[in-house]
Scaffold this active site. Structure first.
Site, PDB file in Angstrom:
ATOM      1  N   PRO A  65       0.413  -1.315   0.130  1.00 16.05           N
ATOM      2  CA  PRO A  65      -0.139   0.050  -0.184  1.00 16.05           C
ATOM      3  C   PRO A  65       0.835   1.556  -0.267  1.00 16.05           C
ATOM      4  O   PRO A  65       2.243   1.696   0.413  1.00 16.05           O
ATOM      5  CB  PRO A  65      -1.018   0.031   1.459  1.00 16.05           C
ATOM      6  N   THR A  67       2.819   3.119  -2.330  1.00 14.08           N
ATOM      7  CA  THR A  67       3.253   2.940  -3.162  1.00 14.08           C
ATOM      8  C   THR A  67       3.613   3.225  -4.541  1.00 14.08           C
ATOM      9  O   THR A  67       4.098   2.378  -5.856  1.00 14.08           O
ATOM     10  CB  THR A  67       4.124   1.516  -3.669  1.00 14.08           C
ATOM     11  N   ASP A 137      -5.162  -2.454 -10.841  1.00 14.48           N
ATOM     12  CA  ASP A 137      -4.246  -1.618  -9.811  1.00 14.48           C
ATOM     13  C   ASP A 137      -4.656  -2.410  -8.642  1.00 14.48           C
ATOM     14  O   ASP A 137      -5.795  -2.230  -7.881  1.00 14.48           O
ATOM     15  CB  ASP A 137      -5.646  -0.234  -9.732  1.00 14.48           C
TER      16      ASP A 137
END
Length: 456
Positions: A65, A67, A137
């Site tokens: 998370p 990044t 994503d």
């Protein structure tokens, strides 16, 4: 203003485009449900709506998370749509947000249900909606999950490329955590609750995280510290389209800066053929524009002092365009002349009114009305030509972290705005930029935002 003056500004007189379009929201997440082709920077369309004969591609983001995976997904979606590719980004966090309270996402079974739903939607995107690139994503931190993705999509003839975003620099990590806590996922949360939730989520994912390795025998790109280092595996299998995306990522920067778009000031004739300096009205406008832009930059920098490196100023290569920045020069800033910002070349219709064009070139006039974006008069450029010409400037804009002011003619501003707000080729020629208004566009990780600010 007379029609002849409008010709100089727009290269297509306003009388040709009675319908105006005001795009106030970033359309990068809008579904692709219109006819093809519609992309402003389209380079090589085919009847099937694919590009460069590249086939179908799934780009799956990998990483912990915060990044910048969402930022990368959105940026690639914006750029490839601009090129004419049918692209859609699929964000697991958005599925989660619309389905349930985000806190449930610590439940791993719930997370897997969300992922499975996204995978089914991506398959439908390729099989039934004629999509070419899907951008996934999600965390994708388990080797088994990545192998499963490859198996699922290879069956429907879709290549899979993993892009693993890795942050090792403390400053970048902290910046991304702050950005993540401001996302839609934590809307209306108390900051203490958001930090607590994020910390728990990070702890769970770090314990499971398996980085991508060559042993997985897959196509991947390691994107380290937001492009400071790239490691590519199986590069010979990527092809031109993916290599173009890799080049784009090399220029991309994590930024919260702004782009200001402003018309140049007036000259006496305002004709294309007369490269005149500003008149008194234009000089007055330039002073008001300078004061407003510097005030906005100071406001957005939260009171920090402005230096000559606080703002980059680009201007098109005409006297009155460059001269519109004269008061910035007096304040210690440099106005850079950029050839890519030269307005549309009008060709044979230079400085003609609508009535004159219709009388002198009736057939061309009728054809232009059918497709004002792609049509070019004799010896002229089309908006599409201008978009292709400006692509290197768009990449440079993505590379910059400081605020940028662009002083140009309306045709050029339409192209820039069309890229930053994901407008279609139908919309771009209808965009309107008044000298009474400064357009301020703010970069965001999920979408760009726009504000119109009165001048004077």
């Amino acid at each position: 203003m007379s029609n002849s003056k409008n010709t100089q500004e727009n290269s297509l007189p306003d009388g040709l485009l009675n319908e105006k379009f005001e795009c106030k929201q970033d359309a990068v997440h809008e579904p692709i449900d219109h006819g093809y082709p519609m992309a402003p920077g389209q380079l090589y369309p085919t009847e099937a709506g694919t590009l460069f004969h590249a086939g179908n591609i799934l780009i799956a983001l990998v990483g912990l998370p915060a990044t910048s995976k969402t930022l990368l997904a959105v940026a690639m979606t914006r750029y490839t749509r601009w090129l004419g590719v049918r692209t859609r980004s699929f964000h697991v966090s958005e599925y989660r947000r619309h389905k349930s309270n985000p806190k449930i996402s610590l439940n791993l079974q719930f997370e897997q249900e969300m992922v499975d739903e996204v995978i089914n939607d991506m398959k439908d995107f390729f099989e039934n909606k004629r999509g070419q690139i899907a951008i996934f994503d999600s965390l994708n931190i388990l080797k088994a999950n990545r192998q499963n993705l490859v198996q699922i999509f290879e069956k429907i003839n879709v290549k899979v490329l993993f892009i693993e975003s890795i942050l090792t620099e403390t400053e970048l990590v902290n910046e991304n955590i702050e950005i993540a806590l401001k996302s839609n996922q934590y809307f209306n949360w108390r900051k203490e609750d958001a930090v607590d939730y994020y910390t728990k989520k990070l702890s769970i994912t770090e314990a499971q995280y398996e980085q991508v390795t060559p042993e997985e025998n897959c196509n991947y790109l390691k994107y380290i510290n937001f492009g400071k280092q790239l490691i590519i595996n199986h590069n010979n299998q990527f092809g031109y389209l993916i290599n173009k995306i890799v080049f784009f990522l090399m220029n991309l920067r994590n930024k919260t800066s702004r782009v200001y778009l402003a018309r140049c000031g007036r000259s006496n004739s305002d004709n294309y053929g007369d490269d005149e300096p500003l008149n008194d009205e234009g000089i007055h406008y330039s002073k008001m524009l300078t004061d407003l832009v510097l005030d906005r930059v100071k406001l957005n920098r939260q009171g920090q002092e402005l230096g000559s490196d606080s703002l980059t100023i680009w201007a098109g290569p005409r006297k009155r365009t460059i001269d519109t920045g004269m008061f910035f020069v007096k304040e210690g800033f440099t106005v850079q002349e950029r050839s890519q910002l030269k307005q549309l070349q009008p060709g044979n219709i230079v400085d003609l009114s609508v009535e004159d064009i219709q009388a002198k070139y009736p057939n061309e006039f009728a054809e232009c009305l059918k497709d004002p974006y792609h049509y070019r008069f004799s010896r002229a450029e089309s908006y599409h030509d201008l978009a292709v010409r400006m692509e290197p400037l768009l990449l440079e804009l993505e590379h910059m972290k400081r605020d940028v002011l662009v002083i140009a003619h309306e045709s050029t501003l339409r192209i820039l705005y069309g890229y930053l707000l994901a407008c279609t080729s139908v919309d771009v020629p209808k965009l309107e930029f008044s000298r009474n208004v400064l357009t301020e566009i703010t970069f965001g990780p999920f979408s760009n935002t726009v504000e119109r600010i009165p001048i004077g």
